[in-house]
Design an enzyme around this catalytic site. Structure first.
Site, PDB file in Angstrom:
ATOM      1  N   ASP A  57       0.871  -1.167   0.000  1.00 50.11           N
ATOM      2  CA  ASP A  57       0.000   0.000   0.000  1.00 50.11           C
ATOM      3  C   ASP A  57       0.915   1.227   0.000  1.00 50.11           C
ATOM      4  OD1 ASP A  57      -2.292   1.651   0.433  1.00 50.11           O
ATOM      5  OD2 ASP A  57      -1.881   1.627   2.583  1.00 50.11           O
TER       6      ASP A  57
ATOM      7  N   ASP B 202      -0.117   4.980   1.412  1.00 44.95           N
ATOM      8  CA  ASP B 202      -0.328   5.740   2.656  1.00 44.95           C
ATOM      9  C   ASP B 202      -0.147   4.860   3.886  1.00 44.95           C
ATOM     10  OD1 ASP B 202      -0.826   8.132   1.484  1.00 44.95           O
ATOM     11  OD2 ASP B 202      -2.958   8.224   1.939  1.00 44.95           O
TER      12      ASP B 202
ATOM     13  N   ARG C 292      -0.794  10.801   2.805  1.00 42.46           N
ATOM     14  CA  ARG C 292      -0.761  11.899   1.829  1.00 42.46           C
ATOM     15  C   ARG C 292       0.523  12.713   1.912  1.00 42.46           C
ATOM     16  NH1 ARG C 292      -2.061  11.145  -2.239  1.00 42.46           N
ATOM     17  NH2 ARG C 292      -2.345  13.311  -2.850  1.00 42.46           N
TER      18      ARG C 292
ATOM     19  N   ARG D  73     -11.741  17.059  -1.285  1.00 42.96           N
ATOM     20  CA  ARG D  73     -10.325  16.700  -1.346  1.00 42.96           C
ATOM     21  C   ARG D  73      -9.405  17.909  -1.455  1.00 42.96           C
ATOM     22  NH1 ARG D  73      -9.517  11.309  -1.703  1.00 42.96           N
ATOM     23  NH2 ARG D  73      -7.322  11.736  -2.132  1.00 42.96           N
TER      24      ARG D  73
ATOM     25  N   ARG E 192      -7.350  18.382   6.824  1.00 38.05           N
ATOM     26  CA  ARG E 192      -7.422  16.925   6.689  1.00 38.05           C
ATOM     27  C   ARG E 192      -7.257  16.257   8.058  1.00 38.05           C
ATOM     28  NH1 ARG E 192      -5.942  12.840   3.006  1.00 38.05           N
ATOM     29  NH2 ARG E 192      -5.824  14.369   1.334  1.00 38.05           N
TER      30      ARG E 192
ATOM     31  N   ASP F 145     -13.901   4.775  -0.677  1.00 37.25           N
ATOM     32  CA  ASP F 145     -14.014   4.317  -2.056  1.00 37.25           C
ATOM     33  C   ASP F 145     -15.287   3.504  -2.245  1.00 37.25           C
ATOM     34  OD1 ASP F 145     -11.503   5.418  -2.666  1.00 37.25           O
ATOM     35  OD2 ASP F 145     -10.462   3.591  -2.042  1.00 37.25           O
TER      36      ASP F 145
ATOM     37  N   TYR G 125      -5.438  -8.192   2.651  1.00 40.57           N
ATOM     38  CA  TYR G 125      -4.736  -8.557   3.891  1.00 40.57           C
ATOM     39  C   TYR G 125      -5.193  -9.927   4.387  1.00 40.57           C
ATOM     40  CZ  TYR G 125      -3.334  -8.304   8.839  1.00 40.57           C
ATOM     41  OH  TYR G 125      -2.801  -8.561  10.083  1.00 40.57           O
TER      42      TYR G 125
ATOM     43  N   ASP H 186      -6.665 -12.263   2.506  1.00 41.53           N
ATOM     44  CA  ASP H 186      -6.725 -13.246   1.425  1.00 41.53           C
ATOM     45  C   ASP H 186      -5.703 -14.364   1.671  1.00 41.53           C
ATOM     46  OD1 ASP H 186      -6.056 -14.421  -1.351  1.00 41.53           O
ATOM     47  OD2 ASP H 186      -7.784 -13.149  -1.787  1.00 41.53           O
TER      48      ASP H 186
ATOM     49  N   THR I  85      -2.029 -14.384   0.196  1.00 43.01           N
ATOM     50  CA  THR I  85      -0.977 -13.459   0.623  1.00 43.01           C
ATOM     51  C   THR I  85      -0.491 -13.775   2.031  1.00 43.01           C
ATOM     52  OG1 THR I  85      -2.515 -11.829   1.571  1.00 43.01           O
ATOM     53  CG2 THR I  85      -1.948 -11.587  -0.766  1.00 43.01           C
TER      54      THR I  85
END
EC number: 5.4.2.8
Length: 254
Positions: free
Chosen positions: A16, A18, A25, A140, A147, A187, A228, A230, A233
């Protein structure tokens, strides 16, 4: 055989961005970059899988050079696939859901946000990407200070969590998944279009003995949770680049 004993083409390390390669960010530090490219890259195949688009990855990881440095780049949860610096595949949310459904969703979100009372509002409340929509209750275009302030406010008031609950109710007829990532947004994407999507591409073309994933939003509802947890992995929960560096040093015996 230990992870450290594997050859470079036998192990894939997926990261990943961030909270893993950078602070949220923020831009990657020169110290971490030096460690990563000089000590980790020679030992393992490396890739990044993020919810953001490619331009945001450029911003955080010091520009277009990542196209040459990383073996795999998977923006937008892997809905865009880049190998060796070249795009080799892309999925599209409009083709999957249809224009009418996308329009209905955006109209509802804009109405919802217009009535939402949060301490501040700025601009860019919905960001449309190839494989997802990103919804940001404060916009954003907020500053870093704004933020951080909203992130603290959201911990207490659960703005994003409540909004997702309402969206799930309103769009129960649509195959959508909602995933909180980062400090200020969440998202929205079709079921199965989470970060595990990149594993489809990898499995179709490569035979790694081990695939490791490093991420911070690993709790249920976080945008790292699916990959994470799954079984394909070997996953590592981190919170800062220092955590990532420590674990890499341990598993690769650097």
């Amino acid at each position: 055989m230990t992870t450290a004993a594997l050859k470079r083409d036998e192990i894939l390390l997926l990261f990943d961005v961030d909270g893993t390669l950078t602070m949220p960010r923020s831009v990657v530090t020169p110290e971490f970059e030096e460690f990563f490219y000089s000590r980790v890259k020679p030992r393992a195949t490396i890739g990044i899988v993020g919810g953001s688009d490619l331009e945001k990855m450029f911003e955080q990881l010091n520009g277009r050079k990542i196209l040459n440095e990383f073996d795999f780049i998977f923006p937008e949860n892997g809905l865009v696939q880049i190998e060796g610096g070249k795009e080799v595949g892309k999925q599209n949310i409009i083709m999957h859901l249809g224009e009418e459904t996308v329009k209905r969703f955006i109209n509802f979100v804009l109405r919802y946000l217009s009535e939402l009372d949060v301490p501040i509002k700025r601009g860019t409340f919905i960001e449309f990407r190839n494989g997802m929509m990103n919804v940001c209750p404060i916009g954003r275009q907020c500053t870093r200070e704004e933020r951080n302030m909203f992130a603290e406010y959201d911990i207490e008031h659960k703005v994003r969590e409540k909004m997702i609950k309402d969206l799930k109710q309103e769009f129960a007829d649509v195959d959508l998944t909602y995933s909180i990532g980062g400090q200020i947004s969440f998202d929205v994407f079709p079921h199965g279009w989470d970060k595990t999507y990149c594993l489809r591409h990898i499995e179709a073309h490569y035979k790694f003995k081990e695939i490791h994933f490093f991420g911070d939003k690993t709790e249920p509802g976080g945008n790292d949770y699916e990959i994470y947890s799954d079984p394909r992995t070997i996953s590592h929960r981190v919170y800062t680049p220092k955590d990532t560096q420590r674990i890499l040093t341990e598993i690769l015996e650097l």
